[in-house]
Structures are given as C-alpha cells and as structure tokens.
Write a protein that holds these residues in place. Sequence first.
Motif, short mmCIF file in Angstrom:
data_model
loop_
_atom_site.label_atom_id
_atom_site.label_comp_id
_atom_site.label_asym_id
_atom_site.label_seq_id
_atom_site.Cartn_x
_atom_site.Cartn_y
_atom_site.Cartn_z
N CYS A 22 -1.39 -1.18 -16.51
CA CYS A 22 -1.17 0.20 -16.09
C CYS A 22 -1.52 0.37 -14.62
CB CYS A 22 -2.02 1.16 -16.93
SG CYS A 22 -1.44 1.31 -18.64
N ALA A 23 -2.67 -0.23 -14.22
CA ALA A 23 -3.07 -0.12 -12.82
C ALA A 23 -2.06 -0.80 -11.92
CB ALA A 23 -4.45 -0.75 -12.64
N SER A 24 -1.59 -1.97 -12.35
CA SER A 24 -0.59 -2.69 -11.55
C SER A 24 0.70 -1.89 -11.44
CB SER A 24 -0.31 -4.06 -12.18
OG SER A 24 -1.48 -4.84 -12.21
N ALA A 25 1.11 -1.26 -12.55
CA ALA A 25 2.34 -0.46 -12.53
C ALA A 25 2.21 0.72 -11.59
CB ALA A 25 2.67 0.02 -13.94
N ALA A 26 1.01 1.37 -11.61
CA ALA A 26 0.79 2.52 -10.73
C ALA A 26 0.84 2.10 -9.27
CB ALA A 26 -0.55 3.17 -11.04
N LEU A 27 0.20 0.97 -8.96
CA LEU A 27 0.22 0.47 -7.59
C LEU A 27 1.64 0.10 -7.16
CD1 LEU A 27 -3.00 -1.75 -7.60
CD2 LEU A 27 -2.66 0.41 -6.37
N ALA A 28 2.38 -0.52 -8.09
CA ALA A 28 3.76 -0.90 -7.78
C ALA A 28 4.62 0.32 -7.52
CB ALA A 28 4.34 -1.73 -8.92
N GLN A 29 4.39 1.40 -8.32
CA GLN A 29 5.16 2.62 -8.13
C GLN A 29 4.86 3.25 -6.78
OE1 GLN A 29 4.35 5.71 -10.97
NE2 GLN A 29 6.29 6.73 -10.63
N GLN A 30 3.57 3.27 -6.40
CA GLN A 30 3.21 3.81 -5.10
C GLN A 30 3.81 3.00 -3.97
OE1 GLN A 30 -1.05 4.05 -4.98
NE2 GLN A 30 -1.17 5.68 -6.51
N ALA A 31 3.81 1.67 -4.15
CA ALA A 31 4.35 0.79 -3.11
C ALA A 31 5.85 0.96 -2.95
CB ALA A 31 4.01 -0.66 -3.44
N SER A 32 6.54 1.32 -4.08
CA SER A 32 8.00 1.45 -4.02
C SER A 32 8.45 2.77 -3.41
CB SER A 32 8.59 1.32 -5.44
OG SER A 32 8.17 2.42 -6.25
N ARG A 33 7.54 3.74 -3.32
CA ARG A 33 7.92 5.03 -2.74
C ARG A 33 8.11 4.88 -1.23
NH1 ARG A 33 3.36 8.80 -5.75
NH2 ARG A 33 4.31 8.78 -7.85
N PRO A 34 9.17 5.46 -0.69
CA PRO A 34 9.36 5.38 0.76
C PRO A 34 8.20 6.00 1.51
CG PRO A 34 11.34 6.19 -0.35
CD PRO A 34 10.24 6.20 -1.37
N GLN A 35 7.69 5.30 2.46
CA GLN A 35 6.59 5.82 3.27
C GLN A 35 7.15 6.62 4.45
OE1 GLN A 35 3.27 5.47 2.34
NE2 GLN A 35 4.36 4.78 0.50
N PRO A 36 6.59 7.82 4.72
CA PRO A 36 7.09 8.63 5.83
C PRO A 36 7.00 7.88 7.15
CG PRO A 36 5.60 9.90 4.43
CD PRO A 36 5.49 8.48 3.99
N ILE A 37 8.03 8.04 7.96
CA ILE A 37 8.08 7.44 9.28
C ILE A 37 8.00 8.57 10.31
CG2 ILE A 37 9.46 6.06 10.89
CD1 ILE A 37 10.81 4.83 8.40
N VAL A 38 7.13 8.44 11.28
CA VAL A 38 6.99 9.46 12.32
C VAL A 38 7.91 9.11 13.49
CG1 VAL A 38 5.42 10.63 13.90
CG2 VAL A 38 4.62 9.91 11.63
#
Length: 313
Positions: A22-38
């Motif tokens: 579950c922890a790995s899945a949550a981390l993977a989901q966060q990592a897959s989200r596009p990170q805002p670019i300034v």
Amino acid sequence: MRRFDSSMIRRMTCVLAGSLLCASAALAQQASRPQPIVAWSAKPVQATPWTAPNKPHWKLSDVLAKHAGQRSWQEAIVSDRDFVAKYISMAPGEKTPRQFFADDRVFWFVQSGRMRVSIDGQEPFVATKGFMVQVPYRTSYSIETEGSEPSLRFEVTGAQAIPLYPVDATPAPLDGRKYLKVTYTGRGTYDEVNKPYIDFTKDVVNANGRGGPFVKDDKTFANMIRGAGTPPPPSTNLGHFHIGYGEFWLILEGKIDYLIEGVPFFSAEPGDVVYAPQGRWHRASFGGTGMATRLAINPRPDGMHNFQAPEND
C-alpha cells in the motif's frame, strides 16, 4: 513470553507485506502525478475585453424573457476565434434541412422540448431535456421538433463552419456564397468518448456519475465537470488563465460560483452561460449545497492552465 505458531507468522507476514504494498502504491501514485513547473507566462497587461455577443454571464432567464411569446428564434451567445454558440428555439413541426459541416463537429444540449434527431449511419432518436448530441464532420443530420411545445437547444459550431448539403437537399441561400456541386472523401466517426448522444439526467445525474468529456478531438473539448457544493475559495485564489483562447461554460446542474478578473464574484444556474476571454484570471467552483455540473468548452483538450505560482518561486 508469547509463542507464535506458523499460521500466525504467515498472517503477520501478509499484513506487513500488504502495508508495504500500500505504501509503495501510494508513493508510486504521487510520483506519477505531474509536478508543477514554474515558468514566465506572457499575460496581457490590459485585460482582454468582452466583445459582443460575448459577456461574463448570460442568464437563461433573461434570454427567455427577451423572446417571450416567440416560438422560433435564435440568440447569439458566444462568438470568438474558435466557436459560435447560440440558443435556438424551433416551433412544433419545424425541421432543419439535412446538412453537415466540412471539418467541424457540431454539438448541442437540449434545454427543453422534444426533438427527433436523424444522423447518417445512426438510428433516429428522440432527444429531450438534458440530452447532449454531437455530429462528426461530413456527416449529414437533421432536427425536427416533436410535440406541442417548441424545442430549445444550446448549439456550438466551429467559428468558420458553414453548412454544406447532400446533393439531394436544397441549400439555403447564404450571403456572399454560391453553392456548387463538388466531390469529397471521408467523414468523421464516433468513438468511446465521442458518442452520438448521452442523456445527462439518466447517465450522469441518476447514475451519480462524475461527468467527463463529451466531445474531444484536435480542436474541440466539451468536458462535464461535476462535484458537490463547497464554500468558495478565498478571493486571493485567482484560479488560472489561458493563452490564445477563451473558455466558456454551460451550467447543466446546480450552481457554479465564478470569480473572473474584473468582474465581481457571482453564481450561475442551469442554462446560464459564462465566458472568460483569453488572458483573464478565472476560477469556477461548485456552489450551493447539492451537486453541480458545468460543461467547460474550449478548443484545446490539453490546453495549458496558467496557475498562480507560490510566492517564494
């Protein structure tokens, strides 16, 4: 000291493994989200004005009042570089000619009444209040009002789209144009997203659906955005702006709260249309206490949303 038998050890191992998964899945989901670019974005210094018929808020009640007593009428609501949108009322028995558009989809939302829709390649169907209908390019269609009351629809076409007609139909006169016989190939199709129609009340509201795209191609995006009413964000939240194109919304359900640059905070209700010119900050949120839905319309399915950057960036 407590003893653990083999079955207990297996259960504990499974629990631990599940937690790690579950922890790995949550981390993977966060990592897959596009990170805002300034970045630096070129927002107009002078806010883009509204050009008639475009305006911040068209109230359906005002449109109906303007045409009270009329059974057949049209009211231009949006006209910009990309789209033309109108409210169109057709009297009982009135029928459009069979027609099509060369390179653009046409779509509409039925606000009231009954209409029989005939689209080449599809079984004719009756669309009533809440139906959303679309027709691909180079596909002939016609609309006829059924029953004893006028039908009212909010219709969107491409800004440069003009009607063409099958060879067995009679073209309607068009200023500055002369209809000639031509040949052509190919026509648009339907797919998993672009369907002939949906019944918004049945397929979304009664099914407690989340909405999603109704029209999506390389130059048209009509997206149902649905959610439960919440308190509006603070006025410091300006939302976002778009470069090079405007955006407008048809309210399908409930109340939608808006904050648009240069316009006091307001709420829009079903049938209302809201327009934000390119380059203006705008923000939409779910108002009221129940569910609310807006149909967001713009020419870029993956259009850039220029959000406020954090103050320390």
